[in-house]
Motif scaffolding. Structure first.
Motif, short mmCIF file in Angstrom:
data_model
loop_
_atom_site.label_atom_id
_atom_site.label_comp_id
_atom_site.label_asym_id
_atom_site.label_seq_id
_atom_site.Cartn_x
_atom_site.Cartn_y
_atom_site.Cartn_z
N ALA A 1 0.83 -1.21 0.00
CA ALA A 1 0.00 0.00 0.00
C ALA A 1 0.86 1.26 0.00
O ALA A 1 0.56 2.23 -0.70
N LYS B 1 -2.84 7.91 2.92
CA LYS B 1 -4.11 8.61 2.71
C LYS B 1 -4.14 9.44 1.44
O LYS B 1 -5.21 9.79 0.95
N THR C 1 -7.78 2.26 -4.24
CA THR C 1 -6.93 3.29 -4.83
C THR C 1 -7.75 4.53 -5.18
O THR C 1 -8.90 4.44 -5.64
N ASP C 2 -7.15 5.68 -4.96
CA ASP C 2 -7.84 6.94 -5.20
C ASP C 2 -8.28 7.08 -6.66
O ASP C 2 -9.25 7.76 -6.97
N TYR D 1 -4.78 -0.51 10.19
CA TYR D 1 -5.13 0.90 10.35
C TYR D 1 -3.91 1.74 10.70
O TYR D 1 -3.87 2.94 10.43
N LYS E 1 -11.94 5.81 -6.93
CA LYS E 1 -12.84 6.14 -5.83
C LYS E 1 -14.30 6.21 -6.26
O LYS E 1 -15.21 6.01 -5.44
N TYR F 1 -5.04 6.28 -1.22
CA TYR F 1 -6.16 5.36 -1.05
C TYR F 1 -7.29 5.99 -0.24
O TYR F 1 -7.09 6.93 0.53
N ASN F 2 -8.48 5.39 -0.40
CA ASN F 2 -9.65 5.71 0.43
C ASN F 2 -10.10 4.43 1.13
O ASN F 2 -9.97 3.33 0.59
N ILE F 3 -10.65 4.58 2.34
CA ILE F 3 -11.13 3.42 3.09
C ILE F 3 -12.52 3.03 2.59
O ILE F 3 -13.43 3.86 2.54
N VAL G 1 -2.60 3.57 7.64
CA VAL G 1 -3.50 4.44 6.87
C VAL G 1 -2.99 5.88 6.75
O VAL G 1 -3.04 6.46 5.65
N LEU H 1 -8.70 -0.84 1.59
CA LEU H 1 -8.45 0.42 0.89
C LEU H 1 -8.69 0.26 -0.60
O LEU H 1 -8.41 -0.78 -1.19
#
Length: 247
Positions: A46, A65, A185-186, A58, A189, A68-70, A61, A183
């Motif tokens: 990640a 950040k 990937t952005d 966590y 999203k 990625y988004n949770i 994270v 997570l």
């Protein structure tokens, strides 16, 4: 669209994702190329941003950040399911000061919470989570922080409990302990809602068809005892696995 999916080999992950991996639920328009590995390895993946959907601690994270988004579904939070600190012949954490503690990784939630409560005046030895009990038994470490199935079986190895990090967290924060997150990937999203629904469907399938899921779970677990596996899944796959937002 093919997505690179990374999950750990612990029973809650294999239980949750087996129907997705083996096409027992509809995952369209996605297919998945799967990596199963130790959670600390996944944390590293990640940080490098090389997977599209990935299970992480966590604790890592904040480091990812921006990439990625949770996702709301698939994670591991709960009560009475936190990491534990165990030893052989030592009975309090104070006795450990300066001693060797085997840890399941520097980015794991377990390690972050240990430092939060007990500081860093120790000699930490990172290793795979499934090597820690043996390291303590053989005297290669004075104590170990156990995650996954380890919390259920350490007493079978003659080890004693020094601290239940989950219990300490719950008393301090009045909240479930945040162990693992899924997570996305952005870059993807916009697909979060659809992926959350796919994961929810997968969890529901596993709950209703455990005998189908069971061989996959047992292939990767470090413990083959039915009671241990069932306790693990019951604790770690809960309402927060379906939707983390009530926290």
């Amino acid at each position: 669209m093919e997505l690179r999916l990374g999950i750990s080999t612990c029973p809650n992950d294999t239980f949750i994702f087996m129907p997705i991996i083996h096409n027992f639920v509809d995952t369209s328009p996605f297919t998945f190329r799967v990596v199963l590995d130790d959670v600390e390895k996944l944390n590293g993946f990640a940080v490098k941003g090389i997977l599209d959907v990935v299970k992480v601690s966590y604790g890592v994270v904040p480091k990812v950040k921006n990439k990625y988004n949770i996702l709301k579904s698939g994670g591991a939070l709960g009560y009475n399911c936190g990491p534990v600190v165990v030893s052989s012949g030592i009975f309090t954490v104070d006795e450990l000061k300066g001693g060797k503690i085997a840890i399941p990784g520097e980015n794991t939630t377990a390690f972050m919470i240990f430092k939060y409560f007990f500081g860093e005046d120790f000699d930490f030895i990172p290793m795979r989570f499934d090597k820690i009990i043996t390291a303590v038994e053989e005297g290669k470490a004075d104590a170990g922080i156990l995650i996954h199935e380890g919390r259920f079986v350490y007493s079978n190895h003659g080890l004693n409990l020094l601290a239940d990090l989950g219990e300490l967290w719950e008393k301090k924060q009045s909240a479930p302990i945040p162990l693992g997150a899924i997570l996305l990937t952005d870059k993807l999203k916009k697909e979060a809602k659809l992926l959350n629904n796919i994961i929810k469907s997968s969890i529901k399938f596993s709950r209703n068809n455990f005998e189908i899921v069971k061989p996959f779970v047992y292939r990767y677990t470090q413990q083959l005892d039915d009671d241990v596996i069932k306790k693990h899944i019951e604790l770690f796959v809960n309402e927060y696995s379906l939707d983390v937002t009530p926290v």
